[in-house]
Design a protein around this motif. Structure first.
Motif, PDB file in Angstrom:
ATOM      1  N   GLY A  41       0.910  -1.243  -0.005  1.00  0.00           N
ATOM      2  CA  GLY A  41       0.490  -0.209  -0.052  1.00  0.00           C
ATOM      3  C   GLY A  41       0.946   1.228   0.300  1.00  0.00           C
ATOM      4  N   VAL A  42       2.243   1.040   0.276  1.00  0.00           N
ATOM      5  CA  VAL A  42       3.229   2.059   0.251  1.00  0.00           C
ATOM      6  C   VAL A  42       3.981   2.156  -0.997  1.00  0.00           C
ATOM      7  N   GLU A  43       4.744   3.323  -1.354  1.00  0.00           N
ATOM      8  CA  GLU A  43       5.702   3.591  -2.079  1.00  0.00           C
ATOM      9  C   GLU A  43       6.744   3.679  -1.382  1.00  0.00           C
ATOM     10  N   LEU A  44       7.964   2.872  -2.128  1.00  0.00           N
ATOM     11  CA  LEU A  44       8.984   3.760  -0.512  1.00  0.00           C
ATOM     12  C   LEU A  44       9.890   4.112  -2.206  1.00  0.00           C
ATOM     13  N   ARG A  50      16.930   1.501  -0.446  1.00  0.00           N
ATOM     14  CA  ARG A  50      18.257   0.791   0.592  1.00  0.00           C
ATOM     15  C   ARG A  50      18.385   0.854   1.062  1.00  0.00           C
ATOM     16  N   GLU A  51      18.118   1.564   2.215  1.00  0.00           N
ATOM     17  CA  GLU A  51      18.347   2.338   3.830  1.00  0.00           C
ATOM     18  C   GLU A  51      17.330   0.906   4.320  1.00  0.00           C
ATOM     19  N   GLY A  52      16.482   0.557   3.753  1.00  0.00           N
ATOM     20  CA  GLY A  52      15.999  -0.864   4.879  1.00  0.00           C
ATOM     21  C   GLY A  52      16.416  -2.001   4.281  1.00  0.00           C
ATOM     22  N   ALA A  53      17.092  -1.983   3.182  1.00  0.00           N
ATOM     23  CA  ALA A  53      17.645  -3.317   2.362  1.00  0.00           C
ATOM     24  C   ALA A  53      18.503  -3.489   3.214  1.00  0.00           C
ATOM     25  N   ARG A  54      19.432  -2.666   4.153  1.00  0.00           N
ATOM     26  CA  ARG A  54      21.145  -2.773   5.017  1.00  0.00           C
ATOM     27  C   ARG A  54      20.153  -3.185   6.674  1.00  0.00           C
ATOM     28  N   THR A  55      18.912  -2.916   6.683  1.00  0.00           N
ATOM     29  CA  THR A  55      18.989  -4.105   8.227  1.00  0.00           C
ATOM     30  C   THR A  55      17.902  -4.708   7.560  1.00  0.00           C
ATOM     31  N   VAL A  59      12.965  -7.036   3.181  1.00  0.00           N
ATOM     32  CA  VAL A  59      13.238  -5.706   2.180  1.00  0.00           C
ATOM     33  C   VAL A  59      14.453  -5.935   1.074  1.00  0.00           C
ATOM     34  N   ARG A  60      15.573  -6.413   1.142  1.00  0.00           N
ATOM     35  CA  ARG A  60      16.686  -6.797   0.463  1.00  0.00           C
ATOM     36  C   ARG A  60      16.128  -7.893  -0.774  1.00  0.00           C
ATOM     37  N   GLU A  61      14.924  -8.765   0.046  1.00  0.00           N
ATOM     38  CA  GLU A  61      14.445  -9.419  -1.275  1.00  0.00           C
ATOM     39  C   GLU A  61      13.677  -9.341  -2.399  1.00  0.00           C
ATOM     40  N   GLY A  62      12.568  -8.409  -1.979  1.00  0.00           N
ATOM     41  CA  GLY A  62      12.185  -7.710  -2.443  1.00  0.00           C
ATOM     42  C   GLY A  62      13.095  -7.151  -4.188  1.00  0.00           C
ATOM     43  N   GLN A  63      14.328  -6.303  -3.416  1.00  0.00           N
ATOM     44  CA  GLN A  63      15.120  -5.358  -3.775  1.00  0.00           C
ATOM     45  C   GLN A  63      15.815  -6.320  -5.599  1.00  0.00           C
ATOM     46  N   ASP A  64      15.857  -7.179  -4.643  1.00  0.00           N
ATOM     47  CA  ASP A  64      16.714  -8.430  -5.468  1.00  0.00           C
ATOM     48  C   ASP A  64      15.269  -9.587  -6.570  1.00  0.00           C
TER      49      ASP A  64
END
Length: 84
Positions: A41-44, A50-55, A59-64
């Motif tokens: 429901g939210v677009e980052l 990038r910040e969320g994928a660090r921790t 989020v990292r899996e979604g980014q990949d």
């Protein structure tokens, strides 16, 4: 698809303007209201992602996955196509 290299593959081909993942989620929610709660429901922003994928592994899996979805290797080669 009839090219032998595309056997078992699924591709989304469009002829119009690109649609963002957020817009796709809004379209799906509008047409499939029973599933709307399972859609983002939210677009980052890129920086937030990038910040969320660090921790956050999710989020990292979604980014990949988003990176892979832009041009999966199978789409670029299995049907004789080329990435843009």
């Amino acid at each position: 698809m009839i090219h032998p290299g595309a056997a078992g593959e699924r591709f989304i081909a469009v002829g119009g303007p690109a649609t963002s993942f957020s817009e796709m989620a809004r379209i799906l929610a509008r047409h499939l209201p029973a599933l709307a709660g399972r859609l983002p429901g939210v677009e980052l922003t890129d920086e937030q992602t990038r910040e969320g994928a660090r921790t956050d592994p999710a989020v990292r899996e979604g980014q990949d996955a988003a990176r892979q979805a832009r041009c999966p290797p199978s789409a670029a080669t299995s049907a004789g196509g080329r990435p843009r």
